[in-house]
Design a protein around this motif. Structure first.
Motif, PDB file in Angstrom:
ATOM      1  N   ARG A  48     -23.531  -1.903 -12.180  1.00  0.00           N
ATOM      2  CA  ARG A  48     -22.821  -0.626 -12.175  1.00  0.00           C
ATOM      3  C   ARG A  48     -21.658  -0.796 -11.206  1.00  0.00           C
ATOM      4  O   ARG A  48     -21.811  -1.450 -10.165  1.00  0.00           O
ATOM      5  N   ALA A  49     -20.533  -0.196 -11.531  1.00  0.00           N
ATOM      6  CA  ALA A  49     -19.374  -0.317 -10.647  1.00  0.00           C
ATOM      7  C   ALA A  49     -18.592   0.987 -10.626  1.00  0.00           C
ATOM      8  O   ALA A  49     -18.604   1.755 -11.589  1.00  0.00           O
ATOM      9  N   HIS A  50     -17.943   1.220  -9.514  1.00  0.00           N
ATOM     10  CA  HIS A  50     -17.094   2.397  -9.359  1.00  0.00           C
ATOM     11  C   HIS A  50     -15.904   1.982  -8.513  1.00  0.00           C
ATOM     12  O   HIS A  50     -16.053   1.219  -7.561  1.00  0.00           O
ATOM     13  N   SER A  51     -14.737   2.459  -8.862  1.00  0.00           N
ATOM     14  CA  SER A  51     -13.556   2.166  -8.062  1.00  0.00           C
ATOM     15  C   SER A  51     -12.715   3.425  -7.944  1.00  0.00           C
ATOM     16  O   SER A  51     -12.867   4.370  -8.719  1.00  0.00           O
ATOM     17  N   GLY A  52     -11.850   3.421  -6.964  1.00  0.00           N
ATOM     18  CA  GLY A  52     -10.964   4.565  -6.786  1.00  0.00           C
ATOM     19  C   GLY A  52      -9.895   4.266  -5.764  1.00  0.00           C
ATOM     20  O   GLY A  52     -10.010   3.326  -4.973  1.00  0.00           O
ATOM     21  N   LYS A  53      -8.850   5.048  -5.801  1.00  0.00           N
ATOM     22  CA  LYS A  53      -7.795   4.888  -4.812  1.00  0.00           C
ATOM     23  C   LYS A  53      -7.137   6.233  -4.556  1.00  0.00           C
ATOM     24  O   LYS A  53      -7.160   7.129  -5.409  1.00  0.00           O
ATOM     25  N   TYR A  54      -6.598   6.350  -3.356  1.00  0.00           N
ATOM     26  CA  TYR A  54      -5.933   7.590  -2.972  1.00  0.00           C
ATOM     27  C   TYR A  54      -5.078   7.337  -1.746  1.00  0.00           C
ATOM     28  O   TYR A  54      -5.577   6.832  -0.726  1.00  0.00           O
ATOM     29  N   LYS A  55      -3.816   7.650  -1.830  1.00  0.00           N
ATOM     30  CA  LYS A  55      -2.872   7.634  -0.715  1.00  0.00           C
ATOM     31  C   LYS A  55      -3.108   6.537   0.323  1.00  0.00           C
ATOM     32  O   LYS A  55      -3.448   6.794   1.464  1.00  0.00           O
ATOM     33  N   GLY A  56      -2.966   5.313  -0.096  1.00  0.00           N
ATOM     34  CA  GLY A  56      -2.986   4.220   0.864  1.00  0.00           C
ATOM     35  C   GLY A  56      -4.287   3.468   1.013  1.00  0.00           C
ATOM     36  O   GLY A  56      -4.392   2.589   1.855  1.00  0.00           O
ATOM     37  N   PHE A  57      -5.298   3.795   0.224  1.00  0.00           N
ATOM     38  CA  PHE A  57      -6.504   2.984   0.274  1.00  0.00           C
ATOM     39  C   PHE A  57      -7.114   2.867  -1.109  1.00  0.00           C
ATOM     40  O   PHE A  57      -6.871   3.678  -1.990  1.00  0.00           O
ATOM     41  N   GLU A  58      -7.890   1.815  -1.296  1.00  0.00           N
ATOM     42  CA  GLU A  58      -8.553   1.567  -2.571  1.00  0.00           C
ATOM     43  C   GLU A  58      -9.935   0.993  -2.302  1.00  0.00           C
ATOM     44  O   GLU A  58     -10.124   0.226  -1.363  1.00  0.00           O
ATOM     45  N   LEU A  74     -13.029  -2.835   0.402  1.00  0.00           N
ATOM     46  CA  LEU A  74     -12.160  -1.772   0.896  1.00  0.00           C
ATOM     47  C   LEU A  74     -10.782  -2.351   1.176  1.00  0.00           C
ATOM     48  O   LEU A  74     -10.668  -3.455   1.700  1.00  0.00           O
ATOM     49  N   SER A  75      -9.756  -1.603   0.844  1.00  0.00           N
ATOM     50  CA  SER A  75      -8.394  -2.066   1.093  1.00  0.00           C
ATOM     51  C   SER A  75      -7.555  -0.909   1.607  1.00  0.00           C
ATOM     52  O   SER A  75      -7.745   0.242   1.200  1.00  0.00           O
ATOM     53  N   ASN A  76      -6.621  -1.214   2.480  1.00  0.00           N
ATOM     54  CA  ASN A  76      -5.722  -0.179   2.957  1.00  0.00           C
ATOM     55  C   ASN A  76      -4.399  -0.206   2.191  1.00  0.00           C
ATOM     56  O   ASN A  76      -3.372   0.211   2.700  1.00  0.00           O
ATOM     57  N   GLN A  77      -4.464  -0.691   0.961  1.00  0.00           N
ATOM     58  CA  GLN A  77      -3.309  -0.697   0.066  1.00  0.00           C
ATOM     59  C   GLN A  77      -3.739  -0.202  -1.303  1.00  0.00           C
ATOM     60  O   GLN A  77      -4.894  -0.349  -1.685  1.00  0.00           O
ATOM     61  N   THR A  78      -2.809   0.350  -2.045  1.00  0.00           N
ATOM     62  CA  THR A  78      -3.093   0.730  -3.428  1.00  0.00           C
ATOM     63  C   THR A  78      -2.226  -0.051  -4.400  1.00  0.00           C
ATOM     64  O   THR A  78      -2.147   0.264  -5.569  1.00  0.00           O
ATOM     65  N   ASP A  79      -1.602  -1.099  -3.913  1.00  0.00           N
ATOM     66  CA  ASP A  79      -0.772  -1.965  -4.736  1.00  0.00           C
ATOM     67  C   ASP A  79      -1.640  -2.674  -5.779  1.00  0.00           C
ATOM     68  O   ASP A  79      -2.783  -3.035  -5.495  1.00  0.00           O
ATOM     69  N   VAL A  82      -4.015  -5.693  -5.073  1.00  0.00           N
ATOM     70  CA  VAL A  82      -5.324  -5.528  -4.430  1.00  0.00           C
ATOM     71  C   VAL A  82      -6.449  -5.999  -5.350  1.00  0.00           C
ATOM     72  O   VAL A  82      -7.471  -6.500  -4.892  1.00  0.00           O
ATOM     73  N   LYS A  83      -6.258  -5.887  -6.658  1.00  0.00           N
ATOM     74  CA  LYS A  83      -7.305  -6.277  -7.600  1.00  0.00           C
ATOM     75  C   LYS A  83      -7.460  -7.795  -7.701  1.00  0.00           C
ATOM     76  O   LYS A  83      -8.492  -8.273  -8.151  1.00  0.00           O
ATOM     77  N   GLU A  84      -6.473  -8.555  -7.264  1.00  0.00           N
ATOM     78  CA  GLU A  84      -6.553 -10.013  -7.342  1.00  0.00           C
ATOM     79  C   GLU A  84      -7.685 -10.586  -6.490  1.00  0.00           C
ATOM     80  O   GLU A  84      -8.485 -11.380  -6.993  1.00  0.00           O
ATOM     81  N   PRO A  85      -7.814 -10.202  -5.203  1.00  0.00           N
ATOM     82  CA  PRO A  85      -8.941 -10.737  -4.429  1.00  0.00           C
ATOM     83  C   PRO A  85     -10.289 -10.269  -4.987  1.00  0.00           C
ATOM     84  O   PRO A  85     -11.255 -11.032  -5.003  1.00  0.00           O
ATOM     85  N   ARG A  86     -10.347  -9.044  -5.464  1.00  0.00           N
ATOM     86  CA  ARG A  86     -11.585  -8.538  -6.069  1.00  0.00           C
ATOM     87  C   ARG A  86     -11.978  -9.396  -7.258  1.00  0.00           C
ATOM     88  O   ARG A  86     -13.124  -9.838  -7.371  1.00  0.00           O
TER      89      ARG A  86
END
Length: 104
Positions: A48-58, A74-79, A82-86
């Motif tokens: 099961r997986a869940h993701s989300g982002k909002y104003k500067g974090f993902e 956890l990331s402090n970017q929403t670029d 960010v999905k590349e390391p994941r």
């Protein structure tokens, strides 16, 4: 004191059961989405997986059904980068699980 159970499923089980019951095919029959959760399967088994982002974090959360794998990124970017390391982490884990399965 707040304790995390050894079996993470016991913490979220009622929510996940309802989400999976109400889920519907997302991109194809092997990937489902319900109540904010993705349900799928890969070399590591069902998850099961869940993701989300909002104003500067993902965030990205993944819980495997067949073992104690719990992945939280956890990331402090929403670029989009960010999905590349994941993806790299998940791909490496999938390779390791596949290699382990071949050895057993």
């Amino acid at each position: 004191d707040w304790m995390v159970p050894n079996d993470i499923d016991s913490l979220f089980s009622p929510h996940w059961q309802k989400a999976e019951l109400l889920s519907s095919p997302w991109t194809d029959a092997t990937r489902r989405y319900g109540l904010g959760w993705f349900f799928s399967e890969d070399n590591m088994g069902k998850f099961r997986a869940h993701s989300g982002k909002y104003k500067g974090f993902e965030t990205y959360l993944r819980v495997n059904s067949n073992d104690s794998l719990f992945l939280l990124i956890l990331s402090n970017q929403t670029d989009p980068v960010v999905k590349e390391p994941r993806s790299a982490i998940i791909n490496e884990l999938n390779k390791q699980y596949l290699t382990k399965a071949k050895l057993n």
